[in-house]
Design a protein around this motif. Structure first.
Motif, PDB file in Angstrom:
ATOM      1  N   ASP A  16     -42.473   6.744  -3.803  1.00 25.68           N
ATOM      2  CA  ASP A  16     -41.553   6.833  -4.934  1.00 25.68           C
ATOM      3  C   ASP A  16     -40.108   6.600  -4.502  1.00 25.68           C
ATOM      4  O   ASP A  16     -39.336   5.940  -5.207  1.00 25.68           O
ATOM      5  N   THR A  17     -39.735   7.112  -3.334  1.00 28.09           N
ATOM      6  CA  THR A  17     -38.362   6.901  -2.867  1.00 28.09           C
ATOM      7  C   THR A  17     -38.107   5.427  -2.540  1.00 28.09           C
ATOM      8  O   THR A  17     -37.008   4.917  -2.769  1.00 28.09           O
ATOM      9  N   GLY A  75     -37.796  -2.492  -8.442  1.00 24.19           N
ATOM     10  CA  GLY A  75     -38.780  -1.422  -8.538  1.00 24.19           C
ATOM     11  C   GLY A  75     -40.187  -1.910  -8.280  1.00 24.19           C
ATOM     12  O   GLY A  75     -40.458  -2.616  -7.300  1.00 24.19           O
ATOM     13  N   GLU A 100     -37.571   3.576  -5.824  1.00 22.79           N
ATOM     14  CA  GLU A 100     -36.263   3.868  -6.407  1.00 22.79           C
ATOM     15  C   GLU A 100     -35.157   3.058  -5.736  1.00 22.79           C
ATOM     16  O   GLU A 100     -34.160   2.707  -6.368  1.00 22.79           O
TER      17      GLU A 100
END
Length: 624
Positions: free
Chosen positions: A487-488, A496, A491
């Motif tokens: 997820d990092t 994305g 981001e």
């Protein structure tokens, strides 16, 4: 097989290739028959195309007779406006019919090659793993590209050209007989002598094309080998060696192509010489007849026009026969693909509910199934036994780790579980059902496999995540990204999830590719999760996160993992120690440290236990 099992043994089913694709030919089927079978679905259009060709040829056949009337009219002082207008109309009509025929023929040709390539791709993608392992991908790709193009031309244009050539020559022969039977005999004698020579040459074209296509496949294989490991080639400074190897393959293709070109050139020379020789023979004999008064000059001119007319159908016949020989040479390579073993049960059963995994008649209960190996034996071709009678059970909803020295058979068991290979003997059971009785699609639907190399498909990150879970929700994707700590990364990326990963995931680090492969597997919500060295390229923090993710996955599925770093599996419910294709010991980390010498040496070499007697040295002496 227990009646409570959520799996049912069903016959393997697959939709098969598109209906219009020709059926597999038994070994030994004549290549010409196979070629005609490719053309059969397009027979109405090909017949219409041939009729257009014949109509255009008929317009050409009539022209010498009309020209004879023009000459007679000029010599007799009669009006020639009508014959001249008729001659002009025939020329325009012939050109128009030829253009329409060319369009229909090219369209049909493209449809034929489209079907050939669809059929080939369908089978190549479903080839069994052992077949793929022993054949260079470049050679298989060449069959879809260059070989299919040769068959495309032969199955449409070649057949039409041969039929047109034969029928046009027959029509010319009839009209030439009407003009003068003796001159026809002279022409036929010359053409027959040339035809006998061609009969000896044409089969050699087929052989030369087959060798040439094999050489083209070798070039593709050499390039696939090099480009598939481009970084390894560059890092080792091997560009020169690889260029030389590819150059050898190109030289082989050049020599084979040159042989075929030599025979094609000989055929073209003979076809041209035959018409010139016939013209000279007719001119000599016909001139003598005109001089003796036995033949009118206009009739000789008309006959000579027919001789010139023969150049077109003879050229069409020769070109068509050459094209057929080239196509027949390629047909053999395409038919080889038809007889390569395929996995005919990998397409999903339409009766299976992809959400619940059950059928309309038998809904599947939730829960992780147990996995059991019963005296499984397996050997790779040309090698000794990889598995010598493996037996152990993985309880449902638990984590089992497979450990041992390299070559012990760990990855082989994963390949058998996925039915990439079939065991020589023994059984592998999932939830009490022998997987050999189930379609591969059903077996693989229930199992997620994270390979050691963590391959990533070209495309975006989202494409890779949804590769086997196209209907996954955004919430599901967010959850697996969080579990795998991607997820990092997402981001930080400007695009994305829509960020391209490049060819084979080249824009990602090794650890990112590994986490992406694990996220892809978790998104499938499998019942059995196979992890082959899944944390090998992860740092300590990400490894710990992945272990937590695997712990969570084990709550809803059965996890089997291969590990060389024992620190990743010390908390596994069961550890199976393998050696030389046999189960040496099984138990927990603590139990095995106390009970098994090999495991204790492995643990000691990784500083997981104290080994006062020098475990690392002992490991070095252990058999590999």
């Amino acid at each position: 097989m227990t009646t409570a099992s959520p799996l049912t043994a069903v016959p393997p089913t697959a939709p098969g290739p598109p209906a219009e694709a020709p059926s597999d030919a038994p070994p030994g089927t004549a290549p010409l028959r196979v070629l005609l079978r490719y053309a059969r679905p397009h027979r109405p259009v090909l017949i219409a195309t041939l009729l257009l060709v014949l109509a255009a040829s008929a317009a050409g056949l009539v022209q010498p007779l009309v020209a004879q009337h023009v000459l007679d009219g000029l010599s007799d002082g009669r009006g020639v406006l009508g014959p001249v207008l008729l001659l002009a109309a025939l020329v325009v009509l012939g050109a128009g019919l030829t253009g329409l025929q060319s369009w229909w023929q090219q369209r049909t040709s493209e449809r034929v090659v489209r079907q050939i390539r669809r059929d080939l791709v369908f089978r190549l993608i479903r080839l069994r793993v052992p077949e793929l392992d022993r054949r260079p991908p470049g050679d298989l790709i060449a069959r879809v590209t260059s070989d299919s193009a040769l068959v495309q031309n032969a199955a449409t244009e070649g057949l039409v050209m041969v039929a047109n050539g034969v029928l046009s020559i027959l029509g010319a022969v009839v009209l030439m007989a009407v003009v003068h039977l003796g001159l026809l005999g002279v022409t036929a004698g010359v053409l027959l002598a040339v035809a006998l020579v061609m009969v000896l040459i044409l089969p050699r074209i087929r052989e030369a094309v087959a060798r040439s296509q094999e050489s083209v496949g070798a070039v593709g294989a050499a390039l696939d080998r090099t480009l598939g490991a481009a970084r390894t080639v560059k890092a080792n400074g091997a560009e020169g060696r690889e260029t030389e190897l590819a150059g050898d393959a190109i030289e082989g293709a050049y020599r084979a192509g040159l042989t075929g070109a030599r025979y094609v050139a000989m055929v073209k020379v003979l076809s041209g010489v035959s018409i010139q020789a016939a013209f000279l023979a007719v001119l000599g004999v016909g001139g003598a007849l005109v001089a003796s008064g036995d033949l009118d000059a206009s009739a000789l001119i008309a006959f000579l026009l027919y001789v010139f007319y023969l150049a077109s159908p003879v050229g069409s016949l020769v070109a068509g026969l050459s094209m057929l020989q080239q196509g027949l040479g390629a047909v053999g390579r395409i038919e080889q693909v038809k007889h390569m073993p395929v996995e005919d049960d990998v397409d999903p059963d339409p009766d299976v509910d992809t959400e619940t995994g059950g059928t309309a008649s038998e809904p599947r209960p939730s829960g992780a199934p147990p996995v059991e190996f019963q005296d499984v034996r397996f050997s790779y071709p040309g090698r000794g036994p990889a598995l010598r009678g493996i037996s152990y059970t993985v309880p449902g909803g638990t984590q089992t780790a497979l450990v041992g020295l390299s070559g012990a058979g760990k990855t082989t068991m994963f390949a058998l579980l996925q039915r990439f290979h079939e065991p020589a003997s023994g059984r592998i059971l999932i939830d009490g059902v022998d997987i050999a009785t189930l379609p591969r699609a059903e077996v693989r639907r229930r199992i997620a496999y994270v390979e050691q190399e963590s391959p990533v498909m070209a495309g975006t990150i989202e494409d890779n995540l949804r590769y086997a879970a196209t209907d996954a929700s955004d919430q599901d994707i967010a959850e697996v990204l969080r579990l795998t700590r991607l997820d990092t990364l997402i981001e930080r990326l400007p695009d994305g999830l829509r960020t391209s990963v490049g060819n084979r995931g080249v824009t990602l680090s090794g650890g990112e590719r590994q986490r992406l492969a694990i996220a892809r597997a978790l998104l499938r919500r499998p019942e059995v999760l196979l992890l082959d060295e899944a944390t090998a390229q992860l740092d300590a923090n990400n490894e710990r996160a992945l272990r937590e993710a695997v712990d969570q996955a084990a709550r809803r599925c059965t996890v089997i993992l291969i590990a060389h770093r024992l620190s990743t599996v010390t908390e596994a419910d069961q550890i199976v120690v393998l050696e030389h294709g046999l189960v040496r010991a099984a138990g927990t980390h603590r139990e095995l440290v106390e009970a098994d010498v090999l495991y204790r040496e492995l643990a000691s070499s990784q500083m997981l236990v104290n080994e006062p007697d020098g475990g690392i040295g002992a490991l070095a002496d252990a058999p590999s």
